[in-house]
Design an enzyme around this catalytic site. Sequence first.
Site, PDB file in Angstrom:
ATOM      1  N   GLY A 106     -20.828   0.926  16.232  1.00 46.57           N
ATOM      2  CA  GLY A 106     -19.869   1.501  17.182  1.00 46.57           C
ATOM      3  C   GLY A 106     -20.012   3.012  17.219  1.00 46.57           C
TER       4      GLY A 106
ATOM      5  N   GLY B 231     -18.596   5.275  20.097  1.00 48.53           N
ATOM      6  CA  GLY B 231     -17.162   5.232  20.372  1.00 48.53           C
ATOM      7  C   GLY B 231     -16.457   6.501  19.928  1.00 48.53           C
ATOM      8  N   GLN B 232     -15.128   6.483  20.034  1.00 47.44           N
ATOM      9  CA  GLN B 232     -14.344   7.692  19.763  1.00 47.44           C
ATOM     10  C   GLN B 232     -14.524   8.159  18.316  1.00 47.44           C
ATOM     11  OE1 GLN B 232     -10.094   7.351  19.551  1.00 47.44           O
ATOM     12  NE2 GLN B 232      -9.746   9.506  20.020  1.00 47.44           N
TER      13      GLN B 232
ATOM     14  N   ASP C 158     -25.054   0.916  18.385  1.00 50.57           N
ATOM     15  CA  ASP C 158     -24.018   0.578  19.363  1.00 50.57           C
ATOM     16  C   ASP C 158     -24.582  -0.486  20.300  1.00 50.57           C
ATOM     17  OD1 ASP C 158     -21.313   2.341  20.124  1.00 50.57           O
ATOM     18  OD2 ASP C 158     -22.033   1.040  21.737  1.00 50.57           O
TER      19      ASP C 158
ATOM     20  N   TYR D  40      -4.895  -7.438  18.983  1.00 51.77           N
ATOM     21  CA  TYR D  40      -5.576  -6.427  18.168  1.00 51.77           C
ATOM     22  C   TYR D  40      -4.891  -6.286  16.802  1.00 51.77           C
ATOM     23  CZ  TYR D  40      -6.907  -1.573  16.911  1.00 51.77           C
ATOM     24  OH  TYR D  40      -7.341  -0.438  16.282  1.00 51.77           O
TER      25      TYR D  40
ATOM     26  N   LYS E  26      -6.291  -7.050  13.090  1.00 50.99           N
ATOM     27  CA  LYS E  26      -6.360  -6.024  12.040  1.00 50.99           C
ATOM     28  C   LYS E  26      -5.685  -6.516  10.751  1.00 50.99           C
ATOM     29  CE  LYS E  26      -8.954  -2.988  13.807  1.00 50.99           C
ATOM     30  NZ  LYS E  26     -10.273  -2.798  13.231  1.00 50.99           N
TER      31      LYS E  26
HETATM   32  C1  AKB Z   1      -4.879   1.686  19.904  1.00 51.16           C
HETATM   33  O1  AKB Z   1      -4.069   2.389  20.527  1.00 51.16           O
HETATM   34  O2  AKB Z   1      -5.111   0.507  20.163  1.00 51.16           O
HETATM   35  C2  AKB Z   1      -5.599   2.312  18.739  1.00 51.16           C
HETATM   36  C3  AKB Z   1      -4.900   2.088  17.448  1.00 51.16           C
HETATM   37  C4  AKB Z   1      -3.539   2.631  17.209  1.00 51.16           C
HETATM   38  O3  AKB Z   1      -5.454   1.483  16.578  1.00 51.16           O
HETATM   39  N1  AKB Z   1      -5.754   3.717  18.954  1.00 51.16           N
END
Ligand code: AKB
Length: 314
Positions: free
Chosen positions: A9, A12-13, A35, A143, A147
């Site tokens: 990655g 990415g940022q 990437d 997400y 995590k």
């Molecule tokens: C998001 O906004 O999805 C990410 C994070 C807080 O992990 N920047």
Amino acid sequence: MADKILVLGSSGQIGTDLVDSLREAYGNDNVIASDLKAPSAERLAQGPFEQLDALDDKKVFEVIKKHGINQVYHLVAMLSATAEKMPLRGWDLNMRSLFNFLELAREGHISKMYWPSSIAAFGPNTPVEATPQYTVMDPGTVYGISKLAGELWCDYYHKKYGCDLRGLRYPGLISWKTEPGGGTTDYAVDIFHKAAKGEDYHCFLSENRRLPMMYMPDAIKATIGIMEAPAEQVKIRTSYNVGAFSFTPRELSALIEKEVPGFQTFYDAVDSRDAIAAGWPQSIDDQRAKQDWGWQPDFSLEAMVKDMLANLKA
Ligand code: AKB
């Protein structure tokens, strides 16, 4: 033998800044950027690059062997806002790419891996002020669920198989080199791009939505810091809370306005990302990271604002 590092990655940022810092510390040839997307010509000229799909376990294995990789920074993820639009693809990418590398660690092909978690692993029943390291975690996004699950799998592989896995729960990250994509905290980067161009900003979060944030140089310091800490100091193998400062869109806009007179933010573009942010912490208790491996951020909110604008205007 010199460490050989793979950054997944890398365009990415976080990856963009991390590759630069790792190359300064370890030498260009010892840091392999990778990437899904082809790199810019400038990036390609700086050091080794592999175009790689982190879901392709055979190609991943080939790249690890070809370069003699021993350390991995795994930054591949579909972030909160995008994963809400395609939940199964988000889950698949975030989890299967992690397992490809957990298995390589279990089989002894890599000796150390960094895998980031996020404030998104917390949820609406988590205490929002000074969110503790150990507390209720009931994430409400795909997400966030990925995590939290990933944190627990890293801990499992550490305890069960002795794998050296390390992670941080990033707050929202602010940077100028690369724009983020698909996150809920991205407004805090978008707003600077508009201000630097002399334009107004139409914010997608509500004006009083407070979130914990961090400037990218501190995020990179924390990331490399936990990876370089002696293993016995890394006592938490799920993921560590790390914090720097917190603000609302209105507070950030007021600070930018001090530097860019006439700058204005409007709240006519609030969308579903505001509900995602409503389930996240407002500030973070990161005492454990400070105690265990000496974490300390350098940038205040005011210093970050000045530095962001100076870099974007340059
Ligand atoms: C998001 O906004 O999805 C990410 C994070 C807080 O992990 N920047």
